[in-house]
Motif scaffolding. Structure first.
Motif, PDB file in Angstrom:
ATOM      1  N   GLU A 118       2.017   3.605   1.629  1.00 31.32           N
ATOM      2  CA  GLU A 118       2.445   3.219   2.957  1.00 31.32           C
ATOM      3  C   GLU A 118       3.613   2.234   2.880  1.00 31.32           C
ATOM      4  OE1 GLU A 118       1.147   4.732   5.475  1.00 31.32           O
ATOM      5  OE2 GLU A 118      -0.279   5.821   4.212  1.00 31.32           O
ATOM      6  N   GLU A 120       3.624  -0.970   3.240  1.00 34.69           N
ATOM      7  CA  GLU A 120       3.394  -2.174   2.432  1.00 34.69           C
ATOM      8  C   GLU A 120       3.536  -1.884   0.940  1.00 34.69           C
ATOM      9  OE1 GLU A 120      -0.682  -0.554   3.747  1.00 34.69           O
ATOM     10  OE2 GLU A 120       1.310  -0.899   4.594  1.00 34.69           O
ATOM     11  N   HIS A 121       3.162  -0.663   0.507  1.00 33.46           N
ATOM     12  CA  HIS A 121       3.330  -0.312  -0.898  1.00 33.46           C
ATOM     13  C   HIS A 121       4.808  -0.240  -1.282  1.00 33.46           C
ATOM     14  CE1 HIS A 121      -0.792   1.249  -0.035  1.00 33.46           C
ATOM     15  NE2 HIS A 121      -1.023   0.715  -1.236  1.00 33.46           N
ATOM     16  N   LEU A 123       7.380  -1.659   0.261  1.00 28.96           N
ATOM     17  CA  LEU A 123       8.011  -2.989   0.300  1.00 28.96           C
ATOM     18  C   LEU A 123       7.618  -3.818  -0.930  1.00 28.96           C
ATOM     19  CD1 LEU A 123       7.703  -3.968   4.077  1.00 28.96           C
ATOM     20  CD2 LEU A 123       9.730  -3.184   2.832  1.00 28.96           C
ATOM     21  N   LEU A 124       6.364  -3.647  -1.390  1.00 29.17           N
ATOM     22  CA  LEU A 124       5.934  -4.354  -2.599  1.00 29.17           C
ATOM     23  C   LEU A 124       6.756  -3.913  -3.806  1.00 29.17           C
ATOM     24  CD1 LEU A 124       3.975  -6.290  -4.023  1.00 29.17           C
ATOM     25  CD2 LEU A 124       2.417  -4.331  -4.340  1.00 29.17           C
TER      26      LEU A 124
END
Length: 587
Positions: A118, A120-121, A123-124
């Motif tokens: 997703e 957040e993954h 962006l990480l």
């Protein structure tokens, strides 16, 4: 505005040292880079393992682990290798290749990982990649190709991976990373330039210091060669001049016609001029050798000023100069002989460089000191030359090196003698107006010893003369025999030993430099042992030397035997023999 001057070019050695420093910095950072890379990768995979296919997970983690092992192995190998300046470029190139491989692994991994999970993954992944890139700014900027090898694949992958995702959010992230990448590259170039500039300055200073050291050593060797040449030339010149002076004294004791007496006076004058020049070189050599040891005691200045006036007033009169000396009752605490040498050099210099007017020698009391002042109305000395005139062989107004103007050592000797006594010697001068030299002496408060009465006369005694120069031996024998002293003479210690057995001498006079390894001091020591076995308790001796080399002077002085320097006057030799007789009688 003129552009700043270009930096002085570095030697190839200094350039290699810069590369070596870059290699050492890269090499020292390898363990931390590998450790950081593995920690970031572990954290990233721990978060992403739920959304990643197992094959992707295994392949990328396996490649990272393999690269880490290879990089640590290379680091360990290089750590135990001696890296020469010729090989340092290849070693740096190895670091660049390994950094590029790491950049491709991380860049390729980011492109792949951005396709899963997703927001957040993704962006990480982007955040952690940016962190890795930022760390390389610190660890690898010392060498730009190594930094670019890691930075560019990561930056291109992060920008391209986000742009390919299509949405505005990822496009904004991609453009932000692109802008950040440009700034990071600019910052890396600036930082690298500063680091390289500081290294260049550091090694340039070291390079200049090394060149200065080499030039300093060359100058010292040249100065040593000069001193040795002067010492050798001085010794060779002293031998015949020494013999000439002794022969002239013997000749003066024979019946001469009026014409012959006049020629003898002129010859003696020429001998004294040559002797004075050699003695000037000797004084300078004694100062260089550090064998001038002042004998400090109170004495009245007026007697010294009388002697100097008697010696130099005729020279001033001959040039049409007025010589004036003010009387004084002051006493000082110093070495009368050395002070006399300093003042004589100053007076001689004043007469030599004064063409009109005259000179004045006076004393001035200043609280606890006494200043001996030598004033002249000569050519004066420009401020730019007032330090240089105290250097050896430096003369003003004598480009043709006229021997009548001396050797240019007078003021150097005066300054050296003043320093050896701890006294100050200063100069005040105005061009075309004249000069004044001041020698500062401590005022004496102790009682001045009474002058000595006239000393005893030389009593006849047998003398053994040892000298490897036949002319000098002949002159010494003639002179001593004219004083009523029977003589034996020898060229070497081997010749002297049988003479001692036949006719034990009451005194030994030896040259210091004899043929072979042994010196006059060694010869006197062996002859004294031989005489001691014959029942002679102590045999007085003199060493006469023409050496002016500092090391030779120190050796001769260390022997403890009274030392005279060629060319000696007959009066000096006479007084020395009388002192030996007096000391022997008092034992």
């Amino acid at each position: 505005m003129n552009p700043p001057p270009a930096p002085a070019p570095l030697s190839s050695k200094a350039e290699s040292q810069i590369q070596l420093h870059q290699f050492i910095t890269l090499q020292s950072n390898v363990p931390f880079i590998v450790l950081g890379s593995l920690l970031v990768a572990t954290a990233l995979l721990w978060v992403m393992h739920e959304v990643l296919p197992l094959a992707v997970l295994l392949v990328w983690s396996g490649l990272l682990a393999g690269h880490a092992l290879v990089r640590l192995a290379c680091w360990w190998w290089l750590r135990h290798q001696t890296v020469t300046e010729a090989e340092v470029s290849r070693r740096i190139h190895l670091h660049t290749v390994l950094s590029l491989a790491s950049g491709l692994l991380w860049g390729g991994g980011a492109l792949c990982l951005l396709q899963y999970g997703e927001v957040e993954h993704r962006l990480l992944v982007t955040l952690m990649l940016a962190g890795m890139v930022s760390s390389s700014l610190i660890s690898q900027t010392i060498h730009l190709p190594t930094f670019h090898g890691f930075f560019l694949p990561c930056a291109v992958s992060a920008v391209a991976g986000n742009l390919m995702l299509g949405t505005r959010l990822y496009q904004a992230v991609g453009l932000t990373i692109f802008a950040y990448s440009l700034l990071a590259m600019r910052f890396a170039r600036t930082l690298n330039g500063k680091l390289t500039e500081s290294l260049r300055a550091r090694f340039q200073i070291a390079d200049l210091a090394e060149r200065l050291h080499v030039q300093k050593e060359a100058a010292e060797q040249a100065n040593l060669a000069k001193s040795r040449f002067l010492a050798a030339a001085s010794h060779d010149l002293r031998q015949p001049i020494h013999a000439q002076g002794l022969f002239l004294d013997v000749l003066s004791r024979t019946p001469l016609s009026t014409y012959q007496s006049e020629v003898l006076v002129s010859t003696r004058s020429a001998w004294r001029a040559s002797s004075d020049m050699l003695n000037t070189l000797l004084d300078f050599s004694r100062i260089e050798a550090g064998v001038v040891h002042p004998q400090i005691q109170p004495f009245l200045l007026q007697e010294l000023l009388y002697q100097i006036e008697n010696d130099f007033a005729p020279l001033a009169d001959a040039k049409g100069l007025v010589y004036r000396s003010r009387e004084t009752r002051l006493a000082v605490q110093s070495d009368a002989i050395l002070v006399g040498m300093v003042v004589r050099n100053l007076v001689s210099n004043a007469i030599r460089y004064t063409q009109h007017g005259g000179l004045l020698v006076a004393c001035r009391k200043r609280r606890h000191t006494v200043s001996i002042e030598v004033w002249d109305t000569g050519m004066g000395i420009a401020p730019a030359d007032q330090q240089a005139i105290f250097r050896e062989f430096h003369q003003l107004g004598n480009p043709e090196r006229d021997r009548h103007k001396g050797l240019g050592l007078g003021l150097a000797i005066a300054d050296g003698l003043a320093k050896s006594m701890g006294h100050g010697l200063t100069l005040s001068s105005k061009p075309e107006r004249g000069s004044v030299f001041r020698l500062e002496l401590p005022l004496s408060v102790a009682p001045v010893p009474s002058p000595r009465q006239k000393g005893p006369q030389l009593q006849p005694m047998r003398v053994l003369v040892i000298d490897d120069d036949a002319t000098v031996r002949s002159a010494m024998v003639h002179l001593l025999q004219s004083w009523g002293c029977p003589c034996d003479n020898a060229e070497s210690l081997e010749e002297a030993l049988p003479l001692v057995l036949q006719n034990p001498p009451a005194c030994i006079i030896s040259d210091y430099r004899l043929r072979g390894p042994r010196t006059g001091a060694h010869a006197i020591a062996e002859l004294r042992q031989q005489l001691h076995r014959q029942g002679r308790r102590h045999t007085p001796a003199l060493i006469i030397t023409g050496d002016t080399a500092p090391e030779r002077l120190r050796e001769a002085l260390a022997s403890g035997i009274p030392l005279l320097h060629k060319p000696i006057s007959p009066e000096q030799l006479y007084r020395a023999l009388v002192e030996l007789q007096t000391d022997q009688q008092s034992r």
